[in-house]
Design an enzyme around this catalytic site. Structure first.
Site, PDB file in Angstrom:
ATOM      1  N   GLY A 177      44.218  46.573  59.603  1.00 15.27           N
ATOM      2  CA  GLY A 177      45.327  45.868  60.241  1.00 15.27           C
ATOM      3  C   GLY A 177      46.281  46.836  60.916  1.00 15.27           C
ATOM      4  O   GLY A 177      46.274  48.038  60.662  1.00 15.27           O
TER       5      GLY A 177
ATOM      6  N   GLY B 133      50.530  47.045  62.304  1.00 17.98           N
ATOM      7  CA  GLY B 133      51.845  46.442  62.162  1.00 17.98           C
ATOM      8  C   GLY B 133      52.812  46.987  63.175  1.00 17.98           C
ATOM      9  O   GLY B 133      52.432  47.681  64.129  1.00 17.98           O
TER      10      GLY B 133
ATOM     11  N   PHE C 207      55.000  49.346  62.975  1.00 14.17           N
ATOM     12  CA  PHE C 207      55.245  50.780  63.045  1.00 14.17           C
ATOM     13  C   PHE C 207      54.025  51.608  62.660  1.00 14.17           C
ATOM     14  O   PHE C 207      54.144  52.796  62.448  1.00 14.17           O
ATOM     15  CB  PHE C 207      56.423  51.159  62.140  1.00 14.17           C
ATOM     16  CG  PHE C 207      57.729  50.611  62.605  1.00 14.17           C
ATOM     17  CD1 PHE C 207      58.388  51.171  63.679  1.00 14.17           C
ATOM     18  CD2 PHE C 207      58.285  49.509  61.987  1.00 14.17           C
ATOM     19  CE1 PHE C 207      59.591  50.658  64.113  1.00 14.17           C
ATOM     20  CE2 PHE C 207      59.491  48.986  62.416  1.00 14.17           C
ATOM     21  CZ  PHE C 207      60.145  49.562  63.494  1.00 14.17           C
ATOM     22  N   GLY C 208      52.842  51.006  62.588  1.00 13.92           N
ATOM     23  CA  GLY C 208      51.691  51.811  62.256  1.00 13.92           C
ATOM     24  C   GLY C 208      50.465  50.987  61.966  1.00 13.92           C
ATOM     25  O   GLY C 208      50.392  49.800  62.271  1.00 13.92           O
TER      26      GLY C 208
ATOM     27  N   VAL D 152      47.081  50.222  59.056  1.00 13.30           N
ATOM     28  CA  VAL D 152      46.747  50.184  57.637  1.00 13.30           C
ATOM     29  C   VAL D 152      45.245  50.378  57.482  1.00 13.30           C
ATOM     30  O   VAL D 152      44.451  49.684  58.131  1.00 13.30           O
ATOM     31  CB  VAL D 152      47.185  48.862  56.982  1.00 13.30           C
ATOM     32  CG1 VAL D 152      46.863  48.882  55.493  1.00 13.30           C
ATOM     33  CG2 VAL D 152      48.676  48.632  57.195  1.00 13.30           C
TER      34      VAL D 152
ATOM     35  N   LYS E 184      49.099  52.887  54.583  1.00 13.26           N
ATOM     36  CA  LYS E 184      49.863  52.547  55.786  1.00 13.26           C
ATOM     37  C   LYS E 184      50.294  53.841  56.469  1.00 13.26           C
ATOM     38  O   LYS E 184      51.113  54.588  55.945  1.00 13.26           O
ATOM     39  CB  LYS E 184      51.086  51.701  55.423  1.00 13.26           C
ATOM     40  CG  LYS E 184      51.961  51.336  56.616  1.00 13.26           C
ATOM     41  CD  LYS E 184      53.133  50.479  56.169  1.00 13.26           C
ATOM     42  CE  LYS E 184      54.036  50.128  57.336  1.00 13.26           C
ATOM     43  NZ  LYS E 184      55.192  49.309  56.916  1.00 13.26           N
TER      44      LYS E 184
ATOM     45  N   ASP F 253      62.069  40.717  57.410  1.00 10.92           N
ATOM     46  CA  ASP F 253      60.883  40.497  58.252  1.00 10.92           C
ATOM     47  C   ASP F 253      59.835  39.655  57.529  1.00 10.92           C
ATOM     48  O   ASP F 253      58.657  39.991  57.497  1.00 10.92           O
ATOM     49  CB  ASP F 253      60.278  41.835  58.674  1.00 10.92           C
ATOM     50  CG  ASP F 253      59.380  41.701  59.904  1.00 10.92           C
ATOM     51  OD1 ASP F 253      59.517  40.696  60.624  1.00 10.92           O
ATOM     52  OD2 ASP F 253      58.561  42.600  60.138  1.00 10.92           O
TER      53      ASP F 253
END
Length: 898
Positions: A581, A583, A585-586, A588, A603, A709
């Site tokens: 996955g 996200g 800011f980065g 996973v 992550k 969030d």
């Protein structure tokens, strides 16, 4: 006509004339009905052929498509009233597998074909080009392959063509200019190649063009400037190159231009911002543009975003004081400035940019000293990047006036003088916001201000490679060795033992002065020893218990740090096959660490993304002291250097085998047997899990935390489908002194659709903000609809969608995945009749009551006014009562009696 002849007509003639006059209209009527009957039969057969092309129908949505009922009553079908011909076929988001039948080309009255968010494969049939009345073709988010059919250009009435997020290949058809009424063209996230055809300039009605994330090549054609109604142009992330067409800069209708991550070169016209008067967002990051920033930018009064990261721009930064709506200005990684004392003059006028949130000037050639007026920059300023320049002189004391600043990077300059004590003002005025401060690789001298240890939100401080001296404080951020960097030429001493600094001379002197009292001390100790002997055992037990308590304290400081090499090996070199996955800011990855049992989730922060450092700090800060069964557990972290010599940061979590809630709600989960979805009981349990996590964060934590969030992709499910709240990259600690509606950071946006409306107007993050996100998340869990869907616009949102349907039209808004579990036939006679899925009275009363109660809680949490939202304590109580009543009625797995 001669009256005499008319009068002389025989009675037989008059009789024939009479019958013709009366029966001719009847004959016409019979012919029209015969034609309609033929058309109806054609539509009927076309739909049945379409059903045959479906290999998997997980929700049973096509179960009632048969000859026992008229096709106009079938799910997803809307017919015209006059001719009873199919005008709308809408089967979006039902998880259908198969191919699109070419027989749909026989639906000659079709105006809207919506098959978005399914799993249709194979090619788009050429036969769709026969739909001459088609206005909207929506095939987004499938696995369609092959070329874009040229025959689609025969659909002359087409206004919207949505083909994004598929596997389409080939070129954009040059015949596309036949679609003269086309207003919206979405081709993004495919594998299209070749050049943008020149014929696209003939689409005079086009207002939106999205073609990002493909492999388009060459230069955009000059003819693109002929699209006088175009407002949004997005061709980012392609292989486009060369110079931009001059006509692009004369498209006065454009409001948003996204050209990021291509290979464009050349310079920008001096008057481009004059000829683009409506421009609001201009993104040109990661290209090869050269020359200066046009001075006409001072006239771009509507500009909100200007992004030129990683280009080859030179010259001075223009005066931008007129851009009062500017929020993001990122000019990092260019060659701006001339290392003169006038390079920073533009900052004096930027004090008029009252909405500015991010100012990025990293890695340029800006010289000069910082003006005292820097403290008068926007009160909304969150991030200020000045590192990697030629800035000299002292840091103005007025910089302490930027009370909402949470990141300040001034590394790798020639700054001198002392670190201003005015940084401490961030604490004194109780706007505890600063989290990241980097002053490394400068010429700063003097001692570290004690005021820095009073900024309770400061999570990272780098003062390495300066000429500082004196004692290092031991409180606040200085109490955490992993959060402070003091290496290099500094002459610092003292601090906590983990920093491994020499003891301060002052302390050594005091130690010598005490030596002559040693004898006296020994004598006193001998006497006192006898008096204290009786309490030694008690003290020993207390210390032992404290050590045990400390050793069990779940803080990130006590976790062993993992090396970059270990993470590299655990993920097979961060192989794409281990990517699970991405996200905000980065990314996973899953992997296996020698120090941990089983699979872990890693992550990796994308540190090129603005705010990634802050995300890492926020997540560490939020997770280091919290433990709850409904929160993702952090195992360890990494803050190191990768094999390329670049900074690397990562967090290691427990691996959740059932992935995120997002995939369960909107795609289902494929198993060896069938596609699984969540039933009502499971969704109710997940909602309670999320509420329990919020209750812990808001109420039970020693220092309450706002997650900021909440959304389905941040809710993970373990082996038993227990929900775990994760991704604390935007989390903020709430003040325990001031009102819990106040926090340290302004301007946190969260995710569009889930963030409360007050955040967009500059309000602080709060418990109430989390409750709004929770309410929207609840509505999404119950309805299966994302808050960002196309239908939600112009004031109509998911909250209104649910509110207007209650209580009488409940079954029309709940997720179709729940309907097959709530409806069944109870008698043999019932098998001959069609169950009315639009009538909520067919729901089991207790199921209906449960769904209504859940929907109302979601609505109560997502009202616009923060003060009127339900709090987490009341929500948790209500949800547990609902679950108790639901299970008491013997309803298992969401199935019920009708």
């Amino acid at each position: 006509m001669n009256p005499t002849r008319s009068a002389s007509m025989s009675p037989a003639c008059w009789s024939i004339f009479f019958w013709v006059l009366h029966f001719f209209p009847l004959l016409i009527w019979f012919q029209l009905n015969a034609a309609a009957a033929i058309g109806n039969q054609t539509d009927h057969l076309a739909l049945l052929k379409f059903k045959e092309s479906i290999s998997k129908d997980p929700y049973g949505i096509l179960a009632f498509w048969n000859s026992t009922s008229h096709f106009c009553t079938w799910n997803g079908i809307i017919c015209s009233r006059r001719h009873e011909r199919v005008t709308v076929l809408n089967l979006q988001r039902y998880g259908l597998h198969g191919f699109i039948s070419p027989h749909l080309g026989n639906l000659s009255f079709l105006r809207i074909l919506n098959l978005q968010d399914n799993s249709f494969n194979d090619e788009i049939p050429q036969e769709l080009g026969r739909l001459i009345r088609l206005q909207e073709l929506m095939l987004t988010n499938n696995t369609l392959a092959g070329n874009i059919p040229t025959n689609l250009t025969s659909c002359s009435q087409l206004k919207g063509l949505y083909l994004e997020r598929n596997n389409l290949t080939g070129k954009i058809p040059r015949e596309i200019d036949s679609l003269r009424k086309l207003e919206r063209l979405f081709l993004s996230t495919n594998m299209l190649t070749g050049q943008i055809p020149t014929s696209i300039g003939n689409l005079s009605s086009l207002s939106t063009l999205h073609a990002q994330e493909n492999s388009l090549e060459g230069s955009p054609p000059e003819e693109i400037g002929h699209m006088k109604n175009l407002t949004i142009l997005n061709i980012s992330v392609n292989k486009l190159s060369g110079k931009l067409p001059s006509s692009l800069y004369n498209m006065s209708s454009l409001t948003k231009i996204y050209l990021t991550s291509n290979q464009f070169r050349g310079s920008l016209p001096a008057n481009m911002f004059v000829t683009l008067p409506s421009l609001q967002q201009f993104a040109m990051a990661y290209n090869q543009m050269s020359g200066p920033i046009p001075t006409s930018v001072t006239n771009a009064s509507k500009l909100i975003l200007l992004d030129f990261v990683d280009n080859h721009l030179v010259g001075q930064v223009p005066s931008l004081g007129n851009l009062k709506d500017l929020q993001i200005l990122n000019l990092a990684e260019n060659s701006l400035g001339s290392n003169s004392n006038k390079d920073l003059e533009f900052l004096k006028l930027m004090t008029n940019c009252s909405k500015l949130r991010i100012l990025g000037l990293t890695l340029n050639s800006l010289g000069g000293s910082l003006p005292n007026s820097i403290g008068n920059l926007s009160t909304q300023l969150e991030s200020l990047y000045l590192g990697g320049n030629q800035i000299y002189g002292e840091i103005p004391a007025t910089i302490g006036n930027l009370v909402h600043l949470d990141l300040l990077a001034m590394e790798s300059n020639h700054l001198s003088g002392i670190i201003p004590t005015s940084f401490g003002k961030l604490h004194k005025i109780e706007l505890l916001s600063l989290q990241f401060l980097d002053l490394s690789q400068n010429n700063l001298s003097g001692s570290i201000p004690q005021a820095l240890q009073g900024i309770s939100t400061l999570e990272y401080l780098n003062i390495s490679f300066n000429m500082l001296d004196g004692e290092v404080p031991t409180k606040g951020v200085f109490a955490n060795a992993s959060a402070v960097a003091v290496i290099g030429k500094n002459k610092l001493c003292g601090g906590i033992s983990e920093l491994q600094l020499p003891p301060c001379p002052m302390k050594a002197t005091k130690k010598k002065k005490r030596q002559h009292h040693k004898l006296v001390v020994v004598i006193i100790c001998v006497v006192v020893f006898l008096l204290l002997l009786s309490s030694i055992l008690t003290i020993y037990c207390l210390r032992k218990r404290n050590r045990k308590s400390t050793s069990n304290s779940p803080t990130i400081d006590l976790l062993s740090k993992v090396s970059y090499q270990s993470l590299y090996q655990a993920t097979d070199g961060f192989s794409p096959s281990n990517l699970i996955g991405t996200g905000g800011f980065g990314s996973v990855y899953k992997g296996r660490l020698e120090s941990e049992e089983g699979v872990v989730a890693i992550k990796v922060l994308n540190l090129r993304r603005t705010g990634a450092d802050k995300s890492f700090i926020a997540e560490c800060n939020a997770l280091r002291n919290i433990r709850h069964r409904n929160l993702v557990k952090i195992l360890t972290c990494c803050s190191s250097i990768d094999y390329k010599g670049q900074t690397f940061k990562a967090l290691v979590f427990e691996y959740m085998t059932n992935g995120c809630l997002e995939n369960w709600l909107h795609h289902g989960i494929e198993t060896a047997e069938h596609q699984r979805t969540l039933d009502l009981r499971q969704r109710l349990t997940i909602v309670i899990d999320i509420a329990s996590a919020l209750h812990y964060l808001h109420i039970e934590c020693k220092q309450p935390i706002a997650h900021c969030d909440l959304k389905p992709s941040n809710i993970l499910l373990d082996d038993d489908l227990v929900a775990r709240v994760g991704d604390f990259g935007l989390a903020r600690l709430l003040s325990t002194i001031t009102s819990l509606s106040n926090t340290s950071t302004i301007g946190i946006k969260g995710t569009i659709g889930y963030a409360p409306p007050e955040y967009g107007m500059g309000s602080e993050v709060s418990r109430e903000g989390d409750m709004y996100s929770f309410g929207i998340l609840m509505s999404e869990i119950l309805t299966g609809r994302r808050p960002t869907e196309e239908m939600f616009k112009e004031g109509y949102n998911l909250h209104n969608h649910v509110r207007t349907a209650l209580p009488d039209n409940l079954s029309q808004i709940i997720d179709p995945a729940l309907l097959p579990r709530e409806f069944q036939q109870t008698t043999t006679a019932a098998t001959e009749a069609e169950i009315d899925l639009e009538n909520p009275t067919h729901l089991h009363p207790n199921v209906n009551k449960c769904l209504l109660s859940l929907c109302r809680i979601g609505l109560a949490c997502s009202v616009e006014s923060p003060n009127e939202r339900m709090n987490v304590v009341d929500v948790t109580k209500e949800l547990n009562l609902i679950k108790k009543a639901f299970l008491a009625d013997g309803i298992n797995g969401g199935r019920a009696r009708i």
